[in-house]
Scaffold this active site. Structure first.
Site, mmCIF file in Angstrom:
data_model
loop_
_atom_site.group_PDB
_atom_site.id
_atom_site.type_symbol
_atom_site.label_atom_id
_atom_site.label_comp_id
_atom_site.label_asym_id
_atom_site.label_seq_id
_atom_site.Cartn_x
_atom_site.Cartn_y
_atom_site.Cartn_z
ATOM 1 N N GLN A 122 -2.186 102.187 30.620
ATOM 2 C CA GLN A 122 -1.977 102.237 32.066
ATOM 3 C C GLN A 122 -2.575 101.011 32.744
ATOM 4 O O GLN A 122 -2.028 100.492 33.719
ATOM 5 C CB GLN A 122 -2.600 103.515 32.642
ATOM 6 C CG GLN A 122 -2.576 103.622 34.157
ATOM 7 C CD GLN A 122 -1.174 103.612 34.740
ATOM 8 O OE1 GLN A 122 -0.198 103.887 34.040
ATOM 9 N NE2 GLN A 122 -1.064 103.270 36.013
ATOM 10 N N GLU A 123 -3.688 100.519 32.213
ATOM 11 C CA GLU A 123 -4.358 99.359 32.801
ATOM 12 C C GLU A 123 -3.617 98.056 32.499
ATOM 13 O O GLU A 123 -3.425 97.226 33.391
ATOM 14 C CB GLU A 123 -5.794 99.264 32.266
ATOM 15 C CG GLU A 123 -6.731 100.368 32.724
ATOM 16 C CD GLU A 123 -7.161 100.211 34.176
ATOM 17 O OE1 GLU A 123 -6.835 99.171 34.794
ATOM 18 O OE2 GLU A 123 -7.825 101.126 34.700
#
EC number: 4.2.2.n1
Length: 507
Positions: free
Chosen positions: A309-310
């Site tokens: 997600q990052e």
């Protein structure tokens, strides 16, 4: 006087068939459960019901039945079956006390079974593979290679529809579960199948090429199924369901197993890209995630999901705000942790794991798992100060500040002046941590599922299935065809791919 015993015997012989059902209850099911100290539950081995998790058995129906057994003060034993027919046969043979298997309430079976309260609503949907056949209504479905589970509710529905469309044919398989048939569709071995909307909502995240064409019935209700003679057990089930609806336990279970699905639209491109990168990028960093997981007591799948997600597992990722690396650490955080190079994957992963662990540690002890982890993830994204503001706001609105499902309702309010003006830390883009946690949970679920499939030796979608099948651009989705559940007529409506409703609670 001597004739009376003979008359009594004759009378009993005459009345025995009539009293048979009462005599069969000489030892009621509740007495049997209390005597043995065990509630025997028959279920299905599937993502929506019962499965082997990372270190223990999990599943919505598993947890629900386990809670009910605890309410009765007994242990629980599970019998695992594959199909609805096998589940009901086990119940009919008296080998189980109840069925908790995600079964649809069948009113026509009311003379054979008792049903507990409804707890979820679903639709039966036609599911095919993107790029394969594109049936838009029931008539066009006759041209597809259709496979369903034998003696299932899906086959029952097809028999009903066959009265309207005699040329409708299908193959019924008694060796595969509905989830396994969905996988066959994904692999391109079967054109289409039928599945309940809650099953589709979960499984298309593992098999993103699955596409919903149209529903084939009206809303149906899921409920526990009990033998007809289990009158007293049925009363306990009804009473207990009312209790867990009131005290929030049922909501907690829905949050645990469907929280990352409810209210989230399905992103085919993102899902497909994620699964592709699981084979292309993840292997280079998996050992680092596992190493950090052992050190900070966090599941490696969760760390990997957060990293995706990052940065999409890009160790050189950077943003305009200055965060960098696979875990997108700020310069301040990196300096505090003694990290000189944020682009070093090992340093970044360990730094991110420490930071998440620290967020989880600093939360109040009143917050328990799994909410503690979800709230810690939100704090990782937006900061612990804003989480504290959201918890205070939740209290003001008579919501539970210790429950993520309540906090995600109030976090977006921190962007509105009438709410953030009275908070300690002020304005926040509160919708961002809500989306952040949902995405991390989504990726974590896929990683956990794939790891489980690897462990059990099942097929795993790390590679492209049936690459000969062409991909169809999203904008070229077919017309949706629907069957009017009231009269069986086909209704055509133009639009995009048929939506998969979020799993709907029945209360």
């Amino acid at each position: 006087m001597r004739r009376y015993p003979t008359l009594v015997v004759l009378l009993l012989l005459v009345l025995l068939p009539v009293l048979g059902c009462d005599l069969s209850m000489k030892r009621p099911i509740m007495d049997e459960i209390r005597k043995t100290g065990v509630l025997v539950v028959v279920t299905r081995n599937a993502p929506t019901t019962y499965y082997q998790g990372r270190d223990r058995v999990e599943g919505f129906e598993h947890d629900l039945a386990t809670l009910f057994a605890a309410h009765l003060g007994v242990k629980v034993a599970f019998i695992k079956k594959q199909s609805r027919g096998e589940v009901l046969q086990t119940l009919h043979e008296g080998k189980a006390h109840l069925a908790a298997a995600g079964l649809v309430r069948q009113e026509e079976d009311g003379d054979r079974y008792l049903y507990g309260p409804d707890y979820q609503s679903v639709f039966q949907q036609v599911v095919c593979r993107r790029g394969g056949v594109r049936p838009t209504n029931l008539l066009k479905l006759t041209q597809a290679k259709l496979t369903v589970v034998k003696e299932s509710a899906y086959e029952d529905r097809l028999r009903e529809l066959q009265q309207l469309v005699p040329q409708l044919t299908w193959h019924s398989d008694d060796n595969l579960s509905v989830e396994q048939v969905l996988e066959q569709v994904w692999l391109g071995k079967v054109d289409c199948t039928l599945a309940d909307s809650n099953v589709v909502a979960l499984n298309r995240r593992y098999y993103p090429e699955l596409t919903v064409k149209f529903p084939i019935n009206a809303e149906q209700r899921l409920a526990w199924t009990l033998p007809k003679r289990a009158v007293f057990l049925h009363k306990e089930v009804v009473t207990w369901f009312n209790e867990i609806r009131s005290n929030g336990q049922l909501d907690e279970l829905f949050e645990k197993y469907y929280g990352f699905v409810e209210g989230q639209s399905f992103d085919f491109v993102d899902n497909r890209q994620f699964i592709k990168r699981m084979s292309e990028r993840l292997p280079s960093y998996k050992h680092l995630f596992m190493e950090a997981a052992r050190k900070y007591h966090i599941p490696w799948q969760l760390l990997a999901a957060q990293a995706y997600q990052e940065s999409h597992w890009d160790p050189k990722a950077r943003s305009s705000t200055g965060v960098r690396g696979i875990m997108m650490l700020t310069q301040v955080t990196a300096k505090a942790l003694g990290i000189d190079d944020r682009l070093d994957p090992k340093s970044s992963i360990h730094g991110g794991a420490w930071y998440l662990s620290n967020m989880r540690r600093r939360l109040p002890s009143t917050i328990t798992e799994p909410d503690r982890t979800w709230i810690a993830l939100a704090a990782y994204n937006v900061g612990l100060g804003h989480i504290s503001d959201a918890r205070r706001l939740a209290k003001k609105q008579n919501l539970n500040p210790n429950r993520w499902s309540d906090l995600r309702q109030v976090l977006p309010l921190l962007s509105q002046s009438k709410y953030f003006k009275d908070t300690k830390f002020g304005y926040a883009r509160g919708d961002e941590p809500v989306r952040y946690v949902a995405k991390v949970r989504h990726y974590n679920d896929i990683l956990t599922r794939m790891e489980r499939k690897n462990y059990t030796g099942e097929t795993t979608p790390f590679v492209e299935p049936n690459t000969a099948l062409p991909m169809v651009p999203l904008k070229e989705q077919a017309v949706i065809g629907e069957i009017n559940p009231m009269d069986g007529r086909m209704v055509e409506t133009s639009g995009k791919e048929a939506a998969v409703p979020s799993p709907k609670r029945r209360y």
